[in-house]
Write a protein that holds these residues in place. Structure first.
Motif, short mmCIF file in Angstrom:
data_model
loop_
_atom_site.label_atom_id
_atom_site.label_comp_id
_atom_site.label_asym_id
_atom_site.label_seq_id
_atom_site.Cartn_x
_atom_site.Cartn_y
_atom_site.Cartn_z
N MET A 73 0.81 -1.21 0.00
CA MET A 73 0.00 0.00 0.00
C MET A 73 0.85 1.27 0.00
SD MET A 73 -2.95 -0.98 -0.50
CE MET A 73 -3.58 0.69 -0.53
N ASN B 235 -6.26 -1.57 -3.97
CA ASN B 235 -6.71 -1.35 -2.59
C ASN B 235 -7.62 -2.48 -2.12
OD1 ASN B 235 -5.35 1.11 -2.46
ND2 ASN B 235 -7.09 2.25 -3.27
N ARG C 106 0.31 4.19 -2.97
CA ARG C 106 0.02 5.62 -2.69
C ARG C 106 0.78 6.56 -3.63
NH1 ARG C 106 0.74 3.83 2.82
NH2 ARG C 106 -1.30 3.35 3.70
#
Length: 317
Positions: A184, A198, A188
């Motif tokens: 993650m 996600n 980003r």
């Protein structure tokens, strides 16, 4: 526009920040991290050596333990060496493809660890609930199949991620606010539609933790019921005593995962270094604590370890 229609323009390297907000303490933080990694290497290598060398330990429980130790070695070695170079030499650069490889190994071996803890729960279930059929159920071919299934599941679930990340355009910089290439944290930095990443990341984590933990709990419900049906209190203590090490390993793996997950939701405004330290704890704690738990609580391993060191002392003397 879909992420698949974007021409991939990724940076040649990412920059790993280490622990944001605590950069001035990196040298001090490296001391417990380096000590923990040294303990993990020594403890897990010792376990594998002893189990491999002693034919009396070639039983299902110890073979699963050797697999767990090998997984812990890879899990800690995937992140700690690079992390220490950040702390010691401020070497923050990591090649884009090296980052994807690190991420793949990190998440794959975490999934394998969960699978191995489930396999060890199955081993304890058969040993206590079906003791007369233990050797006929947990045969060498079945143990090999369980090991292969753990690897196959992890690789299958994690293989899509590097390819998905490679397809993105990275327009939010190249600085990863973490000590390692966590999925993650890389997502980003990507532009485009990252919703699938996600959802997929959360779904895999929930699937692994919830499903594996559910089956582990079910195994222990059956184990507890079988133990309580034993005639003598001494037999109950002895039977359940064989599960103590495994329960410790389960707690050392799942407790940091649950705490980290809760913190992300409850304490969203907490300083970034709090979440990153928790994530590091989740990676470091099981590889360090598992050899200690099994070394102290398992009589056969404890005796072999003591015998190994006594022989070395005798030779030295």
């Amino acid at each position: 526009m879909s992420a698949y229609n974007i021409t991939s323009t990724h940076p040649a390297v990412f920059l790993l920040m280490g622990i944001p907000g605590l950069e001035h303490l990196h040298m001090w933080i490296s001391i417990p991290f380096c000590s923990a990694y040294t303990l993990a290497l020594f403890g897990n290598c010792t376990l594998i050596f002893i189990i491999r060398a002693d034919a009396a330990l070639h039983e299902p429980m110890y073979l699963f333990l050797a697999m767990l130790a090998a997984i812990d070695l890879v899990l800690s070695s995937t992140t700690l060496p690079k992390m220490l170079t950040i702390f010691w030499f401020r070497d923050q650069e990591i090649n884009f493809y090296a980052c994807l490889v690190q991420m793949f190994f990190l998440h794959s071996f975490a999934i394998m660890e969960s699978a191995m803890l489930l396999a060890m729960a199955f081993d304890r279930y058969v040993a206590i609930c079906k003791p007369l059929h233990y050797t006929t159920i947990l045969t060498r071919p079945l143990i090999a199949k369980i090991g292969m299934a753990a690897v196959t599941r992890a690789v299958t679930l994690m293989t899509p991620l590097p390819f998905l990340l490679q397809s993105f355009h990275y327009c939010r910089g190249r600085v990863i606010a973490h000590c390692y290439c966590e999925h993650m944290a890389v997502v980003r930095l990507a532009c485009g539609d990252t919703r699938f990443n996600n959802i997929y990341g959360i779904a895999v984590a929930m699937f692994i933790v919830v499903l594996d933990l559910l089956f582990v709990i079910l195994s222990y419900i059956f184990i507890l019921r079988a133990v309580l049906q034993l005639a003598s209190q001494e037999a109950r203590y002895k039977a359940f005593g064989t599960c103590v090490s495994h329960i410790g390993a389960i707690l050392s793996f799942y407790t940091p995962v649950v705490i980290s997950s809760v913190m992300h939701r409850v304490a969203r405004r907490a300083a970034p270094h709090v979440h990153i330290l928790l994530a590091n704890f989740y990676l470091l704690f099981p590889p360090v604590i598992n050899p200690i738990i099994y070394g102290v609580k398992t009589k056969q391993i404890r005796e072999r370890v003591l015998g190994l060191f006594l022989r070395k002392e005798a030779k030295g003397g």
